[in-house]
Design a protein around this motif. Structure first.
Motif, PDB file in Angstrom:
ATOM      1  N   ALA A 161       0.833  -1.257   0.120  1.00  0.00           N
ATOM      2  CA  ALA A 161       0.094  -0.118  -0.104  1.00  0.00           C
ATOM      3  C   ALA A 161       0.895   1.378   0.215  1.00  0.00           C
ATOM      4  O   ALA A 161       0.446   2.093  -0.544  1.00  0.00           O
ATOM      5  N   ALA A 162       1.940   1.185   0.516  1.00  0.00           N
ATOM      6  CA  ALA A 162       2.842   2.327   0.576  1.00  0.00           C
ATOM      7  C   ALA A 162       3.761   2.299  -0.446  1.00  0.00           C
ATOM      8  O   ALA A 162       4.771   3.395  -0.627  1.00  0.00           O
ATOM      9  N   GLY A 163       3.752   1.701  -1.525  1.00  0.00           N
ATOM     10  CA  GLY A 163       4.380   1.447  -2.720  1.00  0.00           C
ATOM     11  C   GLY A 163       6.035   1.098  -2.354  1.00  0.00           C
ATOM     12  O   GLY A 163       6.854   1.198  -3.403  1.00  0.00           O
ATOM     13  N   LYS A 164       6.066   0.486  -1.446  1.00  0.00           N
ATOM     14  CA  LYS A 164       7.570  -0.305  -1.009  1.00  0.00           C
ATOM     15  C   LYS A 164       7.793  -1.644  -1.678  1.00  0.00           C
ATOM     16  O   LYS A 164       8.054  -2.668  -0.932  1.00  0.00           O
ATOM     17  N   VAL A 165       7.639  -1.572  -3.086  1.00  0.00           N
ATOM     18  CA  VAL A 165       7.846  -2.732  -3.813  1.00  0.00           C
ATOM     19  C   VAL A 165       8.835  -2.672  -5.103  1.00  0.00           C
ATOM     20  O   VAL A 165       8.983  -1.544  -5.394  1.00  0.00           O
ATOM     21  N   LYS A 166       9.220  -3.777  -5.265  1.00  0.00           N
ATOM     22  CA  LYS A 166      10.402  -3.586  -6.581  1.00  0.00           C
ATOM     23  C   LYS A 166       9.754  -4.873  -7.580  1.00  0.00           C
ATOM     24  O   LYS A 166       9.321  -5.853  -6.977  1.00  0.00           O
ATOM     25  N   PRO A 167      10.099  -4.699  -8.865  1.00  0.00           N
ATOM     26  CA  PRO A 167       9.569  -5.631  -9.764  1.00  0.00           C
ATOM     27  C   PRO A 167      10.496  -6.801  -9.550  1.00  0.00           C
ATOM     28  O   PRO A 167      11.827  -6.983  -9.060  1.00  0.00           O
ATOM     29  N   VAL A 168       9.848  -8.009  -9.370  1.00  0.00           N
ATOM     30  CA  VAL A 168      10.515  -9.224  -9.272  1.00  0.00           C
ATOM     31  C   VAL A 168      11.821  -9.482 -10.124  1.00  0.00           C
ATOM     32  O   VAL A 168      12.895 -10.087  -9.864  1.00  0.00           O
ATOM     33  N   ALA A 169      11.680  -9.039 -11.337  1.00  0.00           N
ATOM     34  CA  ALA A 169      12.755  -9.314 -12.402  1.00  0.00           C
ATOM     35  C   ALA A 169      13.920  -8.355 -11.918  1.00  0.00           C
ATOM     36  O   ALA A 169      15.297  -8.891 -11.963  1.00  0.00           O
ATOM     37  N   ASP A 170      13.899  -7.140 -11.254  1.00  0.00           N
ATOM     38  CA  ASP A 170      14.985  -6.277 -10.703  1.00  0.00           C
ATOM     39  C   ASP A 170      15.442  -7.337  -9.490  1.00  0.00           C
ATOM     40  O   ASP A 170      16.945  -7.081  -9.369  1.00  0.00           O
ATOM     41  N   VAL A 171      14.860  -7.797  -8.691  1.00  0.00           N
ATOM     42  CA  VAL A 171      15.328  -8.491  -7.550  1.00  0.00           C
ATOM     43  C   VAL A 171      16.137  -9.708  -7.888  1.00  0.00           C
ATOM     44  O   VAL A 171      17.024  -9.989  -7.357  1.00  0.00           O
ATOM     45  N   VAL A 172      15.580 -10.363  -8.918  1.00  0.00           N
ATOM     46  CA  VAL A 172      16.232 -11.602  -9.114  1.00  0.00           C
ATOM     47  C   VAL A 172      17.666 -11.240 -10.052  1.00  0.00           C
ATOM     48  O   VAL A 172      18.659 -11.762  -9.519  1.00  0.00           O
ATOM     49  N   ALA A 173      17.597 -10.091 -10.607  1.00  0.00           N
ATOM     50  CA  ALA A 173      19.002  -9.628 -11.439  1.00  0.00           C
ATOM     51  C   ALA A 173      19.944  -9.550 -10.211  1.00  0.00           C
ATOM     52  O   ALA A 173      21.124  -9.749 -10.352  1.00  0.00           O
ATOM     53  N   ARG A 174      19.385  -8.717  -9.321  1.00  0.00           N
ATOM     54  CA  ARG A 174      20.384  -8.161  -8.051  1.00  0.00           C
ATOM     55  C   ARG A 174      20.861  -9.438  -7.437  1.00  0.00           C
ATOM     56  O   ARG A 174      22.018  -9.374  -7.283  1.00  0.00           O
ATOM     57  N   LEU A 175      20.113 -10.381  -7.101  1.00  0.00           N
ATOM     58  CA  LEU A 175      20.416 -11.462  -6.484  1.00  0.00           C
ATOM     59  C   LEU A 175      21.562 -12.468  -7.275  1.00  0.00           C
ATOM     60  O   LEU A 175      22.578 -12.879  -6.866  1.00  0.00           O
ATOM     61  N   ARG A 176      21.275 -12.607  -8.596  1.00  0.00           N
ATOM     62  CA  ARG A 176      22.073 -13.090  -9.551  1.00  0.00           C
ATOM     63  C   ARG A 176      23.503 -12.510  -9.600  1.00  0.00           C
ATOM     64  O   ARG A 176      24.592 -13.321  -9.611  1.00  0.00           O
ATOM     65  N   GLY A 177      23.299 -11.147  -9.373  1.00  0.00           N
ATOM     66  CA  GLY A 177      24.502 -10.188  -9.657  1.00  0.00           C
ATOM     67  C   GLY A 177      25.452 -10.476  -8.340  1.00  0.00           C
ATOM     68  O   GLY A 177      26.736 -10.537  -8.333  1.00  0.00           O
ATOM     69  N   LYS A 178      24.964 -10.642  -7.231  1.00  0.00           N
ATOM     70  CA  LYS A 178      25.770 -10.952  -5.920  1.00  0.00           C
ATOM     71  C   LYS A 178      26.146 -12.267  -5.929  1.00  0.00           C
ATOM     72  O   LYS A 178      27.365 -12.515  -5.278  1.00  0.00           O
ATOM     73  N   ARG A 179      25.495 -13.325  -6.530  1.00  0.00           N
ATOM     74  CA  ARG A 179      26.121 -14.551  -6.473  1.00  0.00           C
ATOM     75  C   ARG A 179      27.250 -14.654  -7.444  1.00  0.00           C
ATOM     76  O   ARG A 179      28.104 -15.445  -7.236  1.00  0.00           O
ATOM     77  N   THR A 180      26.999 -14.014  -8.570  1.00  0.00           N
ATOM     78  CA  THR A 180      28.422 -14.286  -9.367  1.00  0.00           C
ATOM     79  C   THR A 180      29.683 -13.328  -8.964  1.00  0.00           C
ATOM     80  O   THR A 180      30.788 -13.774  -9.133  1.00  0.00           O
ATOM     81  N   THR A 181      29.311 -12.191  -8.352  1.00  0.00           N
ATOM     82  CA  THR A 181      30.380 -11.574  -7.738  1.00  0.00           C
ATOM     83  C   THR A 181      30.973 -12.102  -6.455  1.00  0.00           C
ATOM     84  O   THR A 181      32.093 -11.808  -6.184  1.00  0.00           O
ATOM     85  N   GLY A 182      30.218 -12.829  -5.821  1.00  0.00           N
ATOM     86  CA  GLY A 182      30.676 -13.374  -4.586  1.00  0.00           C
ATOM     87  C   GLY A 182      31.519 -14.521  -4.565  1.00  0.00           C
ATOM     88  O   GLY A 182      31.940 -15.053  -3.616  1.00  0.00           O
ATOM     89  N   ARG A 183      31.693 -15.273  -5.830  1.00  0.00           N
ATOM     90  CA  ARG A 183      32.354 -16.380  -5.580  1.00  0.00           C
ATOM     91  C   ARG A 183      33.938 -15.945  -5.860  1.00  0.00           C
ATOM     92  O   ARG A 183      34.700 -15.410  -6.159  1.00  0.00           O
TER      93      ARG A 183
END
Length: 92
Positions: free
Chosen positions: A70-92
């Protein structure tokens, strides 16, 4: 659930504590304890209490999620998945 069949005075609890605890564990139904004719407490078995607490926690999480939406504190799921994938590849 009707609690009227599960009402006992505090004097009954004092005189039959072990029996009451065994019945709570077996029946898994709460027991209303009265004092001077008024409902004063509810007793329940530990397993039922834990289930109730877990349910309340889940409901709170859902309510907080709805507030965020309701407060608009949401993000598109594609953005979240891309961010998580980016962390996974840089964290290795």
């Amino acid at each position: 659930m009707r609690y009227s069949s599960q009402v006992k005075p505090i004097s009954y609890l004092k005189a039959h504590a072990a029996e009451v605890l065994a019945q709570l564990a077996d029946a898994r139904e709460p027991l209303v304890i009265t004092q001077n004719g008024e409902a004063r407490a509810v007793l329940q078995d530990v397993a039922s209490f834990e289930e109730t607490q877990e349910t309340l926690a889940m409901l709170k999480i859902l309510a907080l999620g709805r507030e965020d939406i309701a407060a608009g504190k949401v993000k598109p799921v594609a953005d979240v998945v891309a961010r998580l994938r980016g962390k996974r590849t840089t964290g290795r």
